[in-house]
Design a protein around this motif. Structure first.
Motif, PDB file in Angstrom:
ATOM      1  N   LEU A 126      -0.542  -3.784  33.602  1.00 54.84           N
ATOM      2  CA  LEU A 126      -1.429  -2.626  33.553  1.00 54.84           C
ATOM      3  C   LEU A 126      -1.907  -2.347  32.138  1.00 54.84           C
ATOM      4  N   PHE A 127      -0.976  -2.363  31.168  1.00 56.71           N
ATOM      5  CA  PHE A 127      -1.365  -2.076  29.792  1.00 56.71           C
ATOM      6  C   PHE A 127      -2.268  -3.170  29.249  1.00 56.71           C
ATOM      7  N   GLY A 128      -2.079  -4.392  29.739  1.00 58.85           N
ATOM      8  CA  GLY A 128      -2.961  -5.477  29.335  1.00 58.85           C
ATOM      9  C   GLY A 128      -4.384  -5.281  29.815  1.00 58.85           C
ATOM     10  N   ILE A 129      -4.548  -4.606  30.958  1.00 62.18           N
ATOM     11  CA  ILE A 129      -5.875  -4.338  31.504  1.00 62.18           C
ATOM     12  C   ILE A 129      -6.569  -3.215  30.746  1.00 62.18           C
ATOM     13  N   VAL A 130      -5.817  -2.150  30.465  1.00 60.66           N
ATOM     14  CA  VAL A 130      -6.457  -0.955  29.923  1.00 60.66           C
ATOM     15  C   VAL A 130      -6.691  -1.031  28.421  1.00 60.66           C
ATOM     16  N   ALA A 131      -5.941  -1.857  27.705  1.00 60.90           N
ATOM     17  CA  ALA A 131      -6.100  -1.938  26.255  1.00 60.90           C
ATOM     18  C   ALA A 131      -7.386  -2.677  25.906  1.00 60.90           C
ATOM     19  N   GLU A 132      -8.109  -2.153  24.939  1.00 65.16           N
ATOM     20  CA  GLU A 132      -9.272  -2.847  24.399  1.00 65.16           C
ATOM     21  C   GLU A 132      -8.803  -3.735  23.261  1.00 65.16           C
ATOM     22  N   ASN A 133      -9.190  -4.987  23.276  1.00 64.05           N
ATOM     23  CA  ASN A 133      -8.693  -5.925  22.282  1.00 64.05           C
ATOM     24  C   ASN A 133      -9.842  -6.540  21.500  1.00 64.05           C
ATOM     25  N   LYS A 134      -9.691  -6.537  20.188  1.00 57.02           N
ATOM     26  CA  LYS A 134     -10.659  -7.197  19.306  1.00 57.02           C
ATOM     27  C   LYS A 134      -9.885  -8.234  18.503  1.00 57.02           C
ATOM     28  N   TYR A 135      -9.864  -9.445  18.986  1.00 58.29           N
ATOM     29  CA  TYR A 135      -9.024 -10.489  18.399  1.00 58.29           C
ATOM     30  C   TYR A 135      -9.479 -10.821  16.977  1.00 58.29           C
ATOM     31  N   LEU A 136      -8.519 -10.886  16.078  1.00 60.25           N
ATOM     32  CA  LEU A 136      -8.785 -11.290  14.702  1.00 60.25           C
ATOM     33  C   LEU A 136      -7.902 -12.485  14.370  1.00 60.25           C
ATOM     34  N   ASP A 137      -8.513 -13.609  14.023  1.00 58.73           N
ATOM     35  CA  ASP A 137      -7.699 -14.728  13.573  1.00 58.73           C
ATOM     36  C   ASP A 137      -7.570 -14.662  12.057  1.00 58.73           C
ATOM     37  N   SER A 138      -6.813 -15.577  11.498  1.00 55.86           N
ATOM     38  CA  SER A 138      -6.532 -15.525  10.066  1.00 55.86           C
ATOM     39  C   SER A 138      -7.788 -15.674   9.217  1.00 55.86           C
ATOM     40  N   LYS A 139      -8.725 -16.503   9.647  1.00 51.77           N
ATOM     41  CA  LYS A 139      -9.965 -16.675   8.890  1.00 51.77           C
ATOM     42  C   LYS A 139     -10.780 -15.392   8.882  1.00 51.77           C
ATOM     43  N   GLN A 140     -10.857 -14.717  10.054  1.00 53.35           N
ATOM     44  CA  GLN A 140     -11.577 -13.453  10.114  1.00 53.35           C
ATOM     45  C   GLN A 140     -10.905 -12.408   9.239  1.00 53.35           C
ATOM     46  N   LEU A 141      -9.576 -12.365   9.296  1.00 49.43           N
ATOM     47  CA  LEU A 141      -8.845 -11.394   8.496  1.00 49.43           C
ATOM     48  C   LEU A 141      -9.100 -11.620   7.017  1.00 49.43           C
TER      49      LEU A 141
END
Length: 303
Positions: A126-141
């Motif tokens: 459930l929490f996996g569905i409701v959470a908004e995720n903006k993936y950041l990889d090491s290069k982006q960071l």
């Protein structure tokens, strides 16, 4: 969900509030994505405001263009699948917050009263569905850390959590706080932990998700360059977070049958969860080995 309005016709209001309450409650407790019609809930909230909120006409007269535009944009958003569950509350909160009246608000109960009946697998799903995720990889960071050393954007810590605050402008927010490291169960790297939206007073409305992803909000907060509602900005070198991450998880090395060698390059609070997990996974080895060498060379301390 409880709607609190100022100066109302109580009988009519309670009937309407109960309707809104049970519509949303059904969606929350069913844990289904398609049982909550977010558009209908938004329309119902607008109806409650127009019929019962004493300041409705005044707000429409002084700021009607902005409110109407927001309402129509939120209606479009309300069609999206991600808002056909308890995330609908985020849109409702955005609309009622736009009236800029601290006596008019939604108190959001979320899943606090029902998660006790869920299994760990159900909670995680459930929490996996409701959470908004903006993936950041090491290069982006690395790129963000090069660019985000001034203004509101940057790296912030709160207890054992580390967030990257990024500008991300849409109808719901101007900035988002994206988790990089966290000790909290049911939260992951890339999850949006909080949102900021500037209002007409040049202050910010702060939308925050607690440990169970329940929505909370604060209005009219002042943002300093170094502090956002308890989140403290830290200044880090371009690749320091990435370099620290690459040194973890650390590996215990046996020197002899009676001695274990453990290098720890940081005690920064943002790595508490990593260190805790390492100690837990090596608990048996640590208990059976009488001697422990902790190598703290280069460790600058922390929390």
């Amino acid at each position: 969900m409880f709607v609190n309005l100022n100066y109302l016709n109580l009988n009519d209001t309670m009937r309407r509030i109960q309707s809104l309450f049970f519509l949303l409650l059904l969606a929350f407790f069913s844990q289904a994505q398609n049982t909550c019609d977010c558009q209908e809930n938004l329309k119902l909230l607008d109806e409650i405001l127009s019929n019962n909120y004493a300041g409705y006409q005044y707000k429409k007269k002084t700021n009607g263009i902005v409110l109407d535009k927001l309402y129509n944009e939120l209606l479009k958003e309300a069609k999206k699948e991600r808002y056909q569950n308890y995330n609908c509350a985020r849109l409702l909160d955005a609309y009622i917050t736009a009236y800029e009246d601290k006596h008019t608000n939604i108190d959001y109960l979320g899943l606090r009263h029902s998660i006790g009946k869920m299994s760990e697998k159900e909670k995680a799903a459930l929490f996996g569905i409701v959470a908004e995720n903006k993936y950041l990889d090491s290069k982006q960071l690395s790129r963000y850390l090069e660019e985000l050393q001034r203004g509101i954007e940057g790296v912030y810590v709160n207890k054992e959590d580390t967030c990257i605050v990024l500008e991300d402008r849409n109808i719901l927010h101007d900035y988002i706080g994206v988790l990089w490291n966290t000790h909290q169960k049911y939260w992951n790297r890339g999850d949006v932990k909080f949102e900021l939206k500037q209002n007409s007073k040049k202050q910010y409305d702060y939308f925050y998700y607690d440990k169970h992803h329940s929505l909370e909000s604060l209005r009219d907060i002042d943002i300093s360059i170094n502090n956002i509602a308890g989140w403290r900005k830290i200044h880090v070198k371009s690749d320091s977070l990435i370099q620290e991450e690459n040194r973890f998880p650390v590996s215990a090395q046996k020197q002899t049958d009676s001695t274990l060698y453990l290098p720890l390059q940081t005690f920064d609070r943002s790595y508490k969860a990593v260190i805790d997990n390492f100690l837990d996974s090596n608990k048996e080895k640590l208990e059976k080995t009488p001697n422990l060498i902790l190598d703290l060379r280069g460790n600058k301390g922390g929390g």
